[in-house]
Scaffold this motif. Structure first.
Motif, PDB file in Angstrom:
ATOM      1  N   ASP A   1     -26.512 -10.372 -31.762  1.00  0.00           N
ATOM      2  CA  ASP A   1     -26.221  -9.030 -32.234  1.00  0.00           C
ATOM      3  C   ASP A   1     -27.211  -8.056 -31.606  1.00  0.00           C
ATOM      4  OD1 ASP A   1     -24.897  -7.094 -33.852  1.00  0.00           O
ATOM      5  OD2 ASP A   1     -26.564  -7.177 -35.261  1.00  0.00           O
ATOM      6  N   ARG A   2     -26.705  -7.018 -30.933  1.00  0.00           N
ATOM      7  CA  ARG A   2     -27.551  -6.003 -30.306  1.00  0.00           C
ATOM      8  C   ARG A   2     -27.193  -4.649 -30.893  1.00  0.00           C
ATOM      9  NH1 ARG A   2     -32.197  -4.352 -28.293  1.00  0.00           N
ATOM     10  NH2 ARG A   2     -31.967  -2.842 -26.656  1.00  0.00           N
ATOM     11  N   ARG A   3     -28.177  -3.989 -31.499  1.00  0.00           N
ATOM     12  CA  ARG A   3     -28.024  -2.635 -32.049  1.00  0.00           C
ATOM     13  C   ARG A   3     -28.719  -1.660 -31.103  1.00  0.00           C
ATOM     14  NH1 ARG A   3     -24.701  -2.828 -36.635  1.00  0.00           N
ATOM     15  NH2 ARG A   3     -24.795  -5.006 -37.245  1.00  0.00           N
ATOM     16  N   PHE A   4     -28.003  -0.630 -30.667  1.00  0.00           N
ATOM     17  CA  PHE A   4     -28.533   0.316 -29.695  1.00  0.00           C
ATOM     18  C   PHE A   4     -29.027   1.619 -30.326  1.00  0.00           C
ATOM     19  CE2 PHE A   4     -25.404  -2.304 -27.496  1.00  0.00           C
ATOM     20  CZ  PHE A   4     -26.161  -2.768 -26.434  1.00  0.00           C
ATOM     21  N   THR A   5     -28.831   1.802 -31.624  1.00  0.00           N
ATOM     22  CA  THR A   5     -29.174   3.068 -32.264  1.00  0.00           C
ATOM     23  C   THR A   5     -30.691   3.260 -32.361  1.00  0.00           C
ATOM     24  OG1 THR A   5     -28.964   2.034 -34.426  1.00  0.00           O
ATOM     25  CG2 THR A   5     -27.056   3.203 -33.598  1.00  0.00           C
ATOM     26  N   ARG A   6     -31.087   4.505 -32.288  1.00  0.00           N
ATOM     27  CA  ARG A   6     -32.497   4.886 -32.379  1.00  0.00           C
ATOM     28  C   ARG A   6     -32.570   6.109 -33.286  1.00  0.00           C
ATOM     29  NH1 ARG A   6     -36.565   4.013 -28.579  1.00  0.00           N
ATOM     30  NH2 ARG A   6     -34.989   3.221 -27.176  1.00  0.00           N
ATOM     31  N   ASP A   7     -33.436   6.042 -34.316  1.00  0.00           N
ATOM     32  CA  ASP A   7     -33.560   7.147 -35.251  1.00  0.00           C
ATOM     33  C   ASP A   7     -34.960   7.129 -35.853  1.00  0.00           C
ATOM     34  OD1 ASP A   7     -32.917   9.330 -36.851  1.00  0.00           O
ATOM     35  OD2 ASP A   7     -32.097   8.069 -38.443  1.00  0.00           O
TER      36      ASP A   7
END
Length: 81
Positions: free
Chosen positions: A56-62
């Protein structure tokens, strides 16, 4: 506050054999043209249990949340008792 976004999700499932399944999905933000997440997994299932492994790869940045990569192992036992 959460800002609304438009996204698209595509997924596929391929039964390799009677007991093995390969699955994957991808989510993309249409407004920004960037990927949100990607997952691919392999599952084995018989009469007694189910065993799955997924990347699983999550690309979000916050703020302080950085993109992440996970390996997920899931074991499900059937017919206990």
């Amino acid at each position: 506050t959460l800002t609304p976004r438009e996204e698209i999700r595509a997924g596929a499932l391929y039964r390799i054999s009677r007991r093995w399944t390969l699955a994957g999905d991808h989510i993309r933000d249409l407004d920004r043209g960037k990927a949100i997440s990607t997952r691919i997994g392999l599952t084995y299932e018989d009469e007694c249990f189910r065993l799955g492994i997924a990347y699983d790869r999550r690309f979000t940045r916050d703020r302080d949340i950085e993109p992440s990569t996970s390996i997920i192992l899931k074991i499900s036992l059937k017919n206990l008792g």
